[in-house]
Design a protein around this motif. Structure first.
Motif, short mmCIF file in Angstrom:
data_model
loop_
_atom_site.label_atom_id
_atom_site.label_comp_id
_atom_site.label_asym_id
_atom_site.label_seq_id
_atom_site.Cartn_x
_atom_site.Cartn_y
_atom_site.Cartn_z
N ASN A 1 5.35 9.98 -6.37
CA ASN A 1 5.69 11.02 -5.39
C ASN A 1 6.01 10.45 -4.01
OD1 ASN A 1 5.84 13.42 -6.80
ND2 ASN A 1 3.67 13.91 -6.55
N PRO A 2 5.12 9.62 -3.45
CA PRO A 2 5.46 9.12 -2.11
C PRO A 2 6.74 8.28 -2.08
CG PRO A 2 3.38 8.18 -2.92
CD PRO A 2 3.75 9.26 -3.85
N MET A 3 6.92 7.42 -3.09
CA MET A 3 8.13 6.58 -3.07
C MET A 3 9.38 7.45 -3.27
SD MET A 3 6.78 3.76 -2.35
CE MET A 3 8.04 2.52 -2.39
N ALA B 1 15.95 8.98 2.34
CA ALA B 1 16.92 7.94 2.74
C ALA B 1 18.26 8.15 2.04
CB ALA B 1 16.35 6.56 2.41
N GLY B 2 18.39 9.27 1.32
CA GLY B 2 19.68 9.59 0.68
C GLY B 2 19.77 9.14 -0.76
N GLY B 3 18.66 8.73 -1.35
CA GLY B 3 18.67 8.30 -2.75
C GLY B 3 18.18 9.38 -3.69
N ARG B 4 17.85 8.96 -4.90
CA ARG B 4 17.49 9.92 -5.95
C ARG B 4 16.31 9.39 -6.76
NH1 ARG B 4 20.27 14.08 -8.56
NH2 ARG B 4 19.78 14.25 -10.79
N ALA B 5 15.46 10.31 -7.23
CA ALA B 5 14.31 9.88 -8.04
C ALA B 5 14.01 10.93 -9.10
CB ALA B 5 13.09 9.69 -7.14
N THR B 6 14.07 10.52 -10.36
CA THR B 6 13.80 11.45 -11.46
C THR B 6 12.96 10.74 -12.51
OG1 THR B 6 15.69 10.87 -12.87
CG2 THR B 6 16.09 12.45 -11.10
N ASP B 7 12.53 11.50 -13.53
CA ASP B 7 11.84 10.86 -14.66
C ASP B 7 12.84 10.55 -15.77
OD1 ASP B 7 12.41 13.28 -15.81
OD2 ASP B 7 10.33 13.80 -16.28
N GLY B 8 14.10 10.56 -15.43
CA GLY B 8 15.17 10.34 -16.41
C GLY B 8 15.88 11.65 -16.72
N PHE B 9 15.19 12.75 -16.44
CA PHE B 9 15.73 14.07 -16.75
C PHE B 9 15.57 15.04 -15.59
CE2 PHE B 9 14.29 12.05 -20.66
CZ PHE B 9 15.45 12.07 -21.41
N LYS B 10 14.38 15.00 -14.95
CA LYS B 10 14.16 15.96 -13.85
C LYS B 10 13.54 15.28 -12.63
CE LYS B 10 9.75 17.69 -15.61
NZ LYS B 10 9.62 16.75 -16.74
N THR C 1 0.89 -1.17 0.00
CA THR C 1 0.00 0.00 0.00
C THR C 1 0.92 1.22 0.00
OG1 THR C 1 -1.74 -1.08 1.30
CG2 THR C 1 -1.69 1.32 1.37
N ILE C 2 0.53 2.26 -0.74
CA ILE C 2 1.34 3.48 -0.75
C ILE C 2 0.44 4.66 -0.36
CG2 ILE C 2 2.95 4.91 -2.08
CD1 ILE C 2 3.09 2.65 -4.17
N PHE C 3 0.96 5.56 0.49
CA PHE C 3 0.17 6.74 0.84
C PHE C 3 1.01 8.01 0.80
CE2 PHE C 3 1.79 7.32 5.16
CZ PHE C 3 2.18 6.04 5.53
N SER C 4 0.33 9.09 0.50
CA SER C 4 0.97 10.40 0.39
C SER C 4 0.05 11.41 1.07
CB SER C 4 1.11 10.72 -1.10
OG SER C 4 1.39 12.07 -1.31
N ILE D 1 -10.84 20.70 -2.45
CA ILE D 1 -10.94 20.95 -3.89
C ILE D 1 -9.77 20.26 -4.61
CG2 ILE D 1 -12.21 23.13 -3.66
CD1 ILE D 1 -9.52 24.60 -3.98
N LEU D 2 -9.89 20.17 -5.93
CA LEU D 2 -8.87 19.46 -6.72
C LEU D 2 -7.45 19.99 -6.45
CD1 LEU D 2 -8.26 17.36 -8.95
CD2 LEU D 2 -8.73 19.17 -10.65
N GLU D 3 -7.33 21.30 -6.30
CA GLU D 3 -6.00 21.91 -6.10
C GLU D 3 -5.32 21.40 -4.83
OE1 GLU D 3 -8.60 23.54 -7.38
OE2 GLU D 3 -7.56 23.59 -9.32
N ASP D 4 -6.10 20.92 -3.88
CA ASP D 4 -5.49 20.37 -2.66
C ASP D 4 -4.64 19.14 -2.99
OD1 ASP D 4 -6.74 22.27 -1.07
OD2 ASP D 4 -8.53 21.04 -0.81
N PHE D 5 -5.04 18.43 -4.05
CA PHE D 5 -4.32 17.20 -4.43
C PHE D 5 -3.23 17.47 -5.46
CE2 PHE D 5 -8.50 15.91 -3.01
CZ PHE D 5 -8.20 14.87 -2.14
N LEU D 6 -3.42 18.54 -6.26
CA LEU D 6 -2.47 18.77 -7.36
C LEU D 6 -1.30 19.63 -6.89
CD1 LEU D 6 -4.87 19.30 -10.41
CD2 LEU D 6 -3.87 17.19 -9.50
N GLN D 7 -0.67 19.20 -5.82
CA GLN D 7 0.51 19.90 -5.32
C GLN D 7 1.74 19.08 -5.69
OE1 GLN D 7 0.21 21.62 -1.31
NE2 GLN D 7 -1.72 20.54 -1.06
N LYS D 8 2.84 19.79 -5.85
CA LYS D 8 4.10 19.08 -6.18
C LYS D 8 4.47 18.12 -5.06
CE LYS D 8 6.31 23.02 -8.07
NZ LYS D 8 7.55 23.77 -8.06
N GLY D 9 5.17 17.06 -5.42
CA GLY D 9 5.60 16.07 -4.43
C GLY D 9 6.45 16.67 -3.33
N SER D 10 7.17 17.74 -3.66
CA SER D 10 8.03 18.38 -2.65
C SER D 10 7.21 18.99 -1.51
CB SER D 10 8.91 19.45 -3.31
OG SER D 10 8.09 20.38 -3.98
N GLN D 11 5.90 19.12 -1.73
CA GLN D 11 5.03 19.70 -0.70
C GLN D 11 4.47 18.65 0.26
OE1 GLN D 11 5.98 22.93 -1.42
NE2 GLN D 11 3.94 23.37 -0.64
#
Ligand code: AHG
Ligand code: MN
Ligand code: MN
Length: 336
Positions: A281-283, A290-299, A131-134, A146-156
């Motif tokens: 986003n949550p992963m 934990a000191g790792g990295r996550a990108t879409d290959g570019f950003k 199970t994954i939660f954010s 409202i929808l905007e409550d969910f459409l926040q960047k993962g950094s938030q």
């Protein structure tokens, strides 16, 4: 209990690190922990009770819905509604977000995005699922969400975590102050701190990708896979390929042992398969913490501006040096 710290005790002990709404977030995490125990009970009985197989329905993603997807979705939603600390839930299994209308919840300060059961195709064959939660602080100031409550960047994200129902059941979460893992002790029914301050190795020997799709991968990913298979003693290559097919379980293993997990764009799915809000986003928050990295290959995944609830993204996630290496290959073929 001497020498054992439960999830609930730990969350409360750590809540002073949080800048805002401490009690509410702690209670939200407790609600999620409770739902996880209930789902775990059912996962463990799968095969004995009528919970294997499909419902016959197709979800908003166009994927077959398993009975356990529905069960886990209901359980987590019920626990979050009852808890009263979140005003809305976005789930993989629901086309629209769920607004919690009752008087206490509707002004609550958090929203939750959820993959109630990850890797559900593995459930019928007794392989780990998750199970994954954010969790976000709502963007709107009050009233129904409202929808905007969910459409926040993962950094938030205020917090994120996963549960892996494996050979033992673990809950791993972060609030942005490191990552801690708890193992469920079934004899007392509590998640107990077993993996304090988890750190992903900077480099590893494992690459996880559905290599069966090789032919439809971008050129940069193909090149990276060729690199993983080459012999080179100085970099410990060839690497080992490990792919469970449950993102949670694959990333959990890599978090502990070191490795990279990739779900790239493919010809059929040019934006990738995995969903930004409740998978990537949550992963990514956890792996970065934990000191790792996550990108879409570019950003960076956590900097992606979400436009819709079920948005997908390619993902390259895991040990920093390995993800950086894969990005090098991607940048050699930016549009292939
Ligand atoms: P879900 O069961 O929530 O739909 O997620 C399945 C995902 C993910 O867990 C896994 O990494 C991926 O699907 C596997 O996809 P492939 O079968 O295409 O490799
Ligand atoms: Mn999933
Ligand atoms: Mn799922």
């Amino acid at each position: 209990m001497i020498g054992i710290e439960t999830l609930d005790e730990f969350v409360i002990r750590k809540q002073d690190e949080l800048p805002y709404a401490k009690g509410e977030l702690s209670r939200l995490l407790r609600d999620i922990g409770l739902a996880a125990k209930i789902v775990n009970r059912e996962v463990n009985k799968a095969g004995l009770v009528d919970i294997l197989g499909t419902t016959g329905a197709i979800n908003v993603q166009g994927e077959e819905v398993k009975k356990l997807d529905v069960y886990a979705n209901k359980r987590f939603i019920a626990a979050l509604k009852l808890g009263g600390e979140c005003c809305g839930i976005a789930s993989e299994e629901n086309k629209d977000f769920i607004v919690i209308h009752d008087e206490i919840s509707k002004n609550a300060r958090y929203v939750v995005a959820l993959d109630p059961l990850d890797g559900s195709s593995n459930i019928d064959v007794n392989v780990s699922v998750g199970t994954i939660f954010s969790i976000y602080r709502r963007a709107s100031s009050g009233g129904t969400c409202i929808l905007e409550d969910f459409l926040q960047k993962g950094s938030q994200q205020a917090a994120a975590g996963y549960i892996v129902y494996g050979s033992s059941t673990m809950l791993v979460y972060t609030t942005g102050h490191g990552v801690n893992g708890f193992t469920l002790d079934p004899s007392i029914g509590e998640f107990c701190l077993s993996h304090p301050n988890m750190q992903i190795p900077k480099a590893g020997k494992i690459y996880s990708i559905n290599q069966g799709n090789f032919i439809s991968f971008p050129e940069g990913v193909k090149e990276y896979i060729r690199y993983c298979k080459q012999e080179d003693k100085t970099t410990n290559r060839p690497y080992s390929l490990r792919y469970i097919g449950s993102m949670v379980a694959d990333i959990h293993r890599n978090l502990i042992s070191g490795g990279i997990f990739i779900y790239p764009a493919t010809k059929d799915a040019p934006r990738g398969k995995l969903r930004l809000l409740y998978e990537c986003n949550p992963m990514s928050f956890i792996v970065e913490q934990a000191g790792g990295r996550a990108t879409d290959g570019f950003k960076r995944i956590l900097d992606i501006e979400p436009k819709e609830l079920h948005q997908r993204t390619p993902i390259f996630i895991g040990s920093e040096e390995m993800v950086l290496k894969a990005e090098e290959f991607m940048s050699d073929y930016p549009s292939a």
